[in-house]
Design an enzyme around this catalytic site. Structure first.
Site, PDB file in Angstrom:
ATOM      1  N   SER A 270       1.136  -1.567  -0.171  1.00 26.61           N
ATOM      2  CA  SER A 270      -0.327  -0.283  -0.152  1.00 26.61           C
ATOM      3  C   SER A 270       0.998   0.904   0.027  1.00 26.61           C
ATOM      4  CB  SER A 270      -0.957   0.336   0.750  1.00 26.61           C
ATOM      5  OG  SER A 270      -2.545   0.857   1.615  1.00 26.61           O
TER       6      SER A 270
ATOM      7  N   ASP B 255      -9.343  -3.224  -6.252  1.00 25.93           N
ATOM      8  CA  ASP B 255      -9.363  -2.657  -5.116  1.00 25.93           C
ATOM      9  C   ASP B 255      -8.212  -1.293  -6.413  1.00 25.93           C
ATOM     10  OD1 ASP B 255      -7.257  -0.952  -4.044  1.00 25.93           O
ATOM     11  OD2 ASP B 255      -5.157  -2.688  -4.675  1.00 25.93           O
TER      12      ASP B 255
ATOM     13  N   HIS C 174      -7.444  -4.957  -1.963  1.00 23.33           N
ATOM     14  CA  HIS C 174      -7.076  -4.121  -0.895  1.00 23.33           C
ATOM     15  C   HIS C 174      -6.847  -4.842   0.640  1.00 23.33           C
ATOM     16  CE1 HIS C 174      -4.083  -1.017  -0.785  1.00 23.33           C
ATOM     17  NE2 HIS C 174      -4.284  -0.490   0.302  1.00 23.33           N
TER      18      HIS C 174
END
Length: 346
Positions: free
Chosen positions: A137, A291, A321
């Protein structure tokens, strides 16, 4: 979190920090774990106890959390698992968090820790030519940014590779197919992505709505960035779930001046110049179908490959995600996609 903040009990960011940290796992007899500082940066080092011949591979891990939450403790399970399975020395970097430490302190800490480890690797039984940086991320953002920052350093060993796990890589186009298709898919909704990004960069949230349509980008920069950030570069198969090109709104000068720092490659590594991209180490990029950041990874993959950089790509067709982070948090939270992602990273 918002409700508790309104009640004056705890700010939502601090609540997220507590939740992510969770309950620490029990002692691991297969690893030697020590807490140190690289310069002023907190790190936790995981040394596999299994025998080996020669020096090990070294991996620096930059955790996710938008620079606002996440910690060494939150990623304890992840780093332990990867260190054991890959028989590598893992260094989990506890960079400072915003808003207490404003951006770009997070990037600066990751650069400091990386340089220190490159210079002292042999003290930890690590081959300096086999050091990888890795992150998920926003940790993937930091990984890409650190790799770019070091390309011209002739006084350091070259990074062996970079591992980007569903990274955030650009803040110019929030209408890419993945943003349209997954805008309401947990955990990372489209609005939440932009909101947290603005909070991380300490920018006014009143720009939340207008930032969608390139209205914060001048015409000359739009033309430049569209070479790298455009739905035209996304393979057709990733538009099958729906994509509608939207109109481009006129430039708002005030917004551009306020959000200009978000166009810096430290914040948006996909906007780095070709001369930098061409010198990067080989990459492993993991993307998830469900995502909003999927297309960031696809676009970075294309840029690297266009410059002859080797890319190993893992796409989790059922992934979302955060699925890799959740993979080690017990059966209730683990999904097959996360377990597959972990295996591919190893």
């Amino acid at each position: 979190g918002k409700l508790l903040e309104k009640m004056g009990i705890i700010k939502d960011i601090y609540l997220l920090r507590v939740i992510m940290d969770g309950i620490p796992p029990l002692k691991d007899k297969r690893l030697l774990i020590e807490d140190l500082r690289f310069e002023k940066v907190k790190v936790r080092i995981y040394h596999p106890k299994m025998s080996t011949t020669g020096q090990r591979r070294g991996v620096l891990y930059f955790h996710g959390g938008v620079g606002l939450f996440g910690s060494i403790q939150a990623y304890e399970r992840t780093c332990r698992h990867l260190a054991r399975r890959s028989n590598s020395v893992f260094v989990s970097v506890g960079y400072r968090l915003a808003p207490e430490h404003p951006y770009p302190a997070q990037f600066e800490d990751c650069v400091t820790a990386t340089i220190h480890f490159l210079r002292t690797a042999q003290e930890y039984g690590v081959d300096p030519s086999r050091i990888i940086i890795c992150g998920d991320s926003s940790g993937g953002t930091l990984t890409a940014a650190v790799a770019q920052a070091l390309v011209n350093r002739r006084d350091l060993p070259k990074l062996r590779a970079q591992i980007l796990i569903y990274p955030f890589l650009q803040s110019v186009d929030f209408e890419l197919p993945s943003y349209q298709q997954n805008k309401r898919v947990p955990i990372l909704l489209k609005e939440r992505t932009i909101t947290l990004g603005l909070r991380y960069a300490n920018k006014d949230l009143r720009f939340l709505e207008e930032i969608n349509k390139w209205s914060h980008i001048p015409e000359d920069l739009r033309l430049k960035y569209k070479k790298w950030v455009s739905a035209d570069h996304i393979p057709q198969e990733f538009k099958a779930r729906g994509y509608t090109p939207g109109p481009t709104l006129p430039l708002e000068e005030e917004m551009f001046e306020m959000l200009r720092p978000l166009l810096n490659p430290v914040f948006s590594p996909l906007l780095a110049e070709d001369s930098v991209i061409a010198q990067l180490p080989e990459a492993f990029i993991l993307t998830c179908e469900y995502d909003v950041l999927r297309d960031d990874g696809l676009l970075y993959k294309k840029r690297l490959e266009d410059h002859g950089i080797k890319v190993t790509w893992c796409h989790l067709q059922e992934g979302f995600h955060g699925t890799v982070f959740l993979a080690l948090w017990g059966r209730l939270l683990a999904f097959r996609s996360g377990e597959k992602g972990l295996e591919k990273i190893v």
